[in-house]
Design an enzyme around this catalytic site. Structure first.
Site, PDB file in Angstrom:
ATOM      1  N   LYS A 146       6.214 -22.904  23.275  1.00  0.00           N
ATOM      2  CA  LYS A 146       7.124 -21.749  23.289  1.00  0.00           C
ATOM      3  C   LYS A 146       7.855 -21.715  24.627  1.00  0.00           C
ATOM      4  CE  LYS A 146       5.254 -19.966  19.504  1.00  0.00           C
ATOM      5  NZ  LYS A 146       5.955 -20.023  18.227  1.00  0.00           N
TER       6      LYS A 146
ATOM      7  N   ARG B 118       0.809  -1.207   0.000  1.00  0.00           N
ATOM      8  CA  ARG B 118       0.000   0.000   0.000  1.00  0.00           C
ATOM      9  C   ARG B 118       0.851   1.270   0.000  1.00  0.00           C
ATOM     10  NH1 ARG B 118      -4.580  -0.206   4.271  1.00  0.00           N
ATOM     11  NH2 ARG B 118      -2.760  -1.056   5.271  1.00  0.00           N
TER      12      ARG B 118
ATOM     13  N   ASP C 212      -1.739 -22.565  15.823  1.00  0.00           N
ATOM     14  CA  ASP C 212      -0.519 -22.009  15.242  1.00  0.00           C
ATOM     15  C   ASP C 212       0.426 -23.109  14.756  1.00  0.00           C
ATOM     16  OD1 ASP C 212       1.249 -19.726  14.722  1.00  0.00           O
ATOM     17  OD2 ASP C 212       2.488 -20.512  16.356  1.00  0.00           O
TER      18      ASP C 212
ATOM     19  N   HIS D 117       5.378 -23.946   5.575  1.00  0.00           N
ATOM     20  CA  HIS D 117       6.819 -23.927   5.304  1.00  0.00           C
ATOM     21  C   HIS D 117       7.536 -25.163   5.852  1.00  0.00           C
ATOM     22  CE1 HIS D 117       7.217 -22.225   9.374  1.00  0.00           C
ATOM     23  NE2 HIS D 117       8.498 -22.518   9.317  1.00  0.00           N
TER      24      HIS D 117
ATOM     25  N   LYS E  76      -0.093 -19.214   5.642  1.00  0.00           N
ATOM     26  CA  LYS E  76      -0.901 -19.473   6.825  1.00  0.00           C
ATOM     27  C   LYS E  76      -1.026 -18.201   7.666  1.00  0.00           C
ATOM     28  CE  LYS E  76       0.781 -21.528  10.889  1.00  0.00           C
ATOM     29  NZ  LYS E  76       1.520 -20.591  11.715  1.00  0.00           N
TER      30      LYS E  76
ATOM     31  N   HIS F  88       1.710 -27.520  11.041  1.00  0.00           N
ATOM     32  CA  HIS F  88       3.068 -28.070  10.949  1.00  0.00           C
ATOM     33  C   HIS F  88       3.161 -29.493  11.528  1.00  0.00           C
ATOM     34  CE1 HIS F  88       3.949 -24.093   9.735  1.00  0.00           C
ATOM     35  NE2 HIS F  88       4.191 -23.572  10.915  1.00  0.00           N
TER      36      HIS F  88
ATOM     37  N   LYS G 148      11.125 -27.875   4.435  1.00  0.00           N
ATOM     38  CA  LYS G 148      12.360 -28.155   5.177  1.00  0.00           C
ATOM     39  C   LYS G 148      13.022 -29.413   4.614  1.00  0.00           C
ATOM     40  CE  LYS G 148      10.933 -26.001   9.504  1.00  0.00           C
ATOM     41  NZ  LYS G 148      11.920 -25.006   9.920  1.00  0.00           N
TER      42      LYS G 148
ATOM     43  N   GLU H 169      10.242 -24.806  20.927  1.00  0.00           N
ATOM     44  CA  GLU H 169      10.866 -23.518  20.624  1.00  0.00           C
ATOM     45  C   GLU H 169      11.296 -22.852  21.920  1.00  0.00           C
ATOM     46  OE1 GLU H 169       9.074 -21.391  17.049  1.00  0.00           O
ATOM     47  OE2 GLU H 169       7.328 -22.273  18.007  1.00  0.00           O
TER      48      GLU H 169
HETATM   49  C1  BG6 Z   1       5.173 -20.391  12.337  1.00  0.00           C
HETATM   50  C2  BG6 Z   1       4.464 -20.112  13.638  1.00  0.00           C
HETATM   51  O1  BG6 Z   1       4.276 -20.916  11.391  1.00  0.00           O
HETATM   52  O2  BG6 Z   1       6.214 -21.340  12.563  1.00  0.00           O
HETATM   53  C3  BG6 Z   1       5.437 -19.607  14.672  1.00  0.00           C
HETATM   54  O3  BG6 Z   1       3.453 -19.138  13.415  1.00  0.00           O
HETATM   55  C4  BG6 Z   1       6.604 -20.557  14.823  1.00  0.00           C
HETATM   56  O4  BG6 Z   1       4.799 -19.424  15.922  1.00  0.00           O
HETATM   57  C5  BG6 Z   1       7.215 -20.895  13.462  1.00  0.00           C
HETATM   58  O5  BG6 Z   1       7.573 -19.933  15.649  1.00  0.00           O
HETATM   59  C6  BG6 Z   1       8.244 -21.998  13.601  1.00  0.00           C
HETATM   60  O6  BG6 Z   1       8.934 -22.148  12.398  1.00  0.00           O
HETATM   61  P1  BG6 Z   1      10.431 -22.690  12.373  1.00  0.00           P
HETATM   62  O7  BG6 Z   1      10.737 -22.862  10.927  1.00  0.00           O
HETATM   63  O8  BG6 Z   1      11.257 -21.653  13.048  1.00  0.00           O
HETATM   64  O9  BG6 Z   1      10.413 -23.975  13.151  1.00  0.00           O
END
Ligand code: BG6
Length: 479
Positions: free
Chosen positions: A327, A51, A231, A174, A144, A236, A178, A212
């Site tokens: 987390k 924008r 999330d 994503h 996402k 994932h 990997k 994480e």
């Molecule tokens: C994202 C989540 O899709 O993936 C995040 O929204 C998360 O909360 C992240 O931290 C983790 O991705 P990666 O590649 O760092 O494991």
């Protein structure tokens, strides 16, 4: 080992949300990396769209900043920036659309990457169609979160499919980009060693952990609406589960692979509340609590979830899959561990039956695989047994060849190639929500509060109990 770069056709990539966080962190560096590797030529172009008003030069300066870490050679940077242009456009209004229509070229692949909030997917898709910018073989890429629940995912699918055919829609998870995730498929389907054992007769259970160490600080507002279940688990971890549990597809084509993944999701049993542990991190030292980071003192959103999942089919009945993610845990560690059954009979006198073999597939931080085995304790003293591991770190095995790509760069090149294998199909996303929704609804209906856990720990007590109850143990998250 030599890795080969297979060049893609020339393209026009239109990146909506070109100044956003994902674009700066992942998309621009990834594209530059692919350019340096020679995967696309100087006939290709990347049109940043957002924008805000920027001149081409000011925008290129932003891109240059985003790729600074990779930029060793000024000449390469200049050649890459030559491919970059910018259009200021109002996604829901009139501004910029005519300019965009005039900018895209015929005779090259057209891809539209929507790195924007999902509420813009439908409006942008419609405008691309109405303004004639999208053609019958253009591709549209969406990020996402793909929906918040089944209904919203269905609504997004419906909006996109009004304007694009399913074979044109690329829904990114994503994790599928990997390296090790794809290696899981190679391991299972390009080797004859494991597949005969890959079932409940030989496998006691499977653990999938995505731990994480980071907090949700800085993105608490988004996260509080989502929680670990939406999330991470619905997407994932679900993908990791599918690739581990699926039947061998008859061929490695997008629909053959995705058909098998959908069958796994459809075979998942509903998860009872007693098989789930939910947690929320507490403040510790100078680290704030989840509730502070979320800006919501009363939040009952989970920053950790662990659960036991049953896949009700012939291959897996009786072999639970334990999923765990959170987390602020002890360490960043993602892995799939496959725990084989112990040998049925022990022939060595005076020794205990050894644990079953464990195959650990590490996604991060150090990608690779380890097979834990039992061997003879070396030296004299009779037949005593000990554990030893066969270890393979991919970075070592791949020395001398191109470094593994980041997930995003691989996935963007797949979009240009027109290969949907590593993207989620609409019915797959909906199936995953159909499984996740009742779990989330169960928490809401019962007004359940997550159990507190300490920053830097392995999660709440309930997660440990979930395993202990079954006479099993989680693998450690860091030592
Ligand atoms: C994202 C989540 O899709 O993936 C995040 O929204 C998360 O909360 C992240 O931290 C983790 O991705 P990666 O590649 O760092 O494991």
């Amino acid at each position: 080992m030599v890795s080969r770069v297979i060049p893609v056709s020339s393209f026009d990539l239109v990146l909506f949300g070109a100044t956003g966080d994902l674009a700066q962190r992942k998309i621009w560096p990834g594209l530059f990396h692919r350019f340096l590797a020679g995967q696309f030529d100087e006939q290709s172009r990347i049109l940043g769209v957002s924008r805000s008003e920027h001149t081409r030069e000011a925008f290129q300066a932003r891109v240059q900043k985003a790729i600074a870490e990779e930029a060793e050679n000024a000449d390469d940077v200049a050649r890459f920036l030559e491919l970059v242009d910018y259009i200021s456009l109002d996604a829901t209004g009139e501004r910029g659309w005519e300019q965009l229509a005039g900018a895209v070229r015929d005779g090259v692949v057209r891809a539209f990457y929507l790195s924007v909030a999902p509420r813009f997917f439908g409006p942008i898709a419609r405008r691309l169609q109405q303004s004639g910018v999208a053609t019958a073989d253009s591709r549209i890429v969406v990020e996402k979160p793909f929906g918040h629940d089944l209904d919203s995912a269905k609504a997004l699918n419906a909006e996109l499919s009004e304007c694009f055919e399913e074979h044109q829609i690329y829904r990114i998870d994503h994790y599928l980009g990997k390296e090790t995730v794809q290696n899981l498929m190679a391991l299972r389907f390009a080797n004859s060693l494991f597949e005969p054992l890959w079932n409940s007769s030989h496998i006691d259970h499977v653990q999938i952990t995505v731990a994480e160490s980071l907090s949700v600080d800085g993105r608490g507002e988004y996260y509080d609406q989502s929680g670990a279940m939406r999330d991470m688990v619905q997407n994932h971890l679900m993908q990791l589960l599918c690739l581990t549990a699926m039947e061998p597809p008859s061929k490695f084509t997008p629909n053959a692979v995705r058909d098998e993944k959908v069958k796994v999701i459809e075979a998942l049993e509903a998860v009872p509340v007693k098989d789930i542990a939910r947690g929320q991190y507490e403040a510790s030292g100078d680290q704030g609590s989840y509730r502070e980071h979320a800006g919501n003192e009363d939040s009952t959103t989970e920053s950790f979830v662990a659960m036991k999942v049953d896949v009700a089919n012939w291959r897996w009945a009786g072999t639970p899959f334990y999923l765990r993610t959170g987390k602020c845990l002890r360490r960043r560690m993602s892995e799939i561990s496959v725990h084989f059954r112990a040998p049925p009979h022990m022939i060595f006198p005076g020794t205990e039956t050894p644990q079953g073999n464990v195959l650990v597939i590490r996604l991060q931080p150090d990608e690779g695989m380890t097979l834990h085995t039992t061997i003879k304790d070396p030296g004299p003293g009779g037949m005593r047994l000990t554990e030893a591991s066969l270890d393979m770190t991919f970075a070592d095995s791949l020395k001398g060849s191109e470094q593994p790509q980041d997930a995003y760069e691989r996935l963007i090149m797949d979009v240009i190639r027109g290969d949907q294998t590593l993207f989620m199909r609409g019915d797959e996303v909906e199936a995953a929500w159909s499984w996740a929704d009742p779990i989330i609804a169960g928490w809401t209906d019962r007004n359940m509060k997550p159990q507190p856990y300490d920053v830097g720990s392995s999660g709440p007590e309930d997660a440990l109990l979930l395993m202990h109850r079954d006479g099993r143990r989680w693998r450690a998250i860091g030592s």
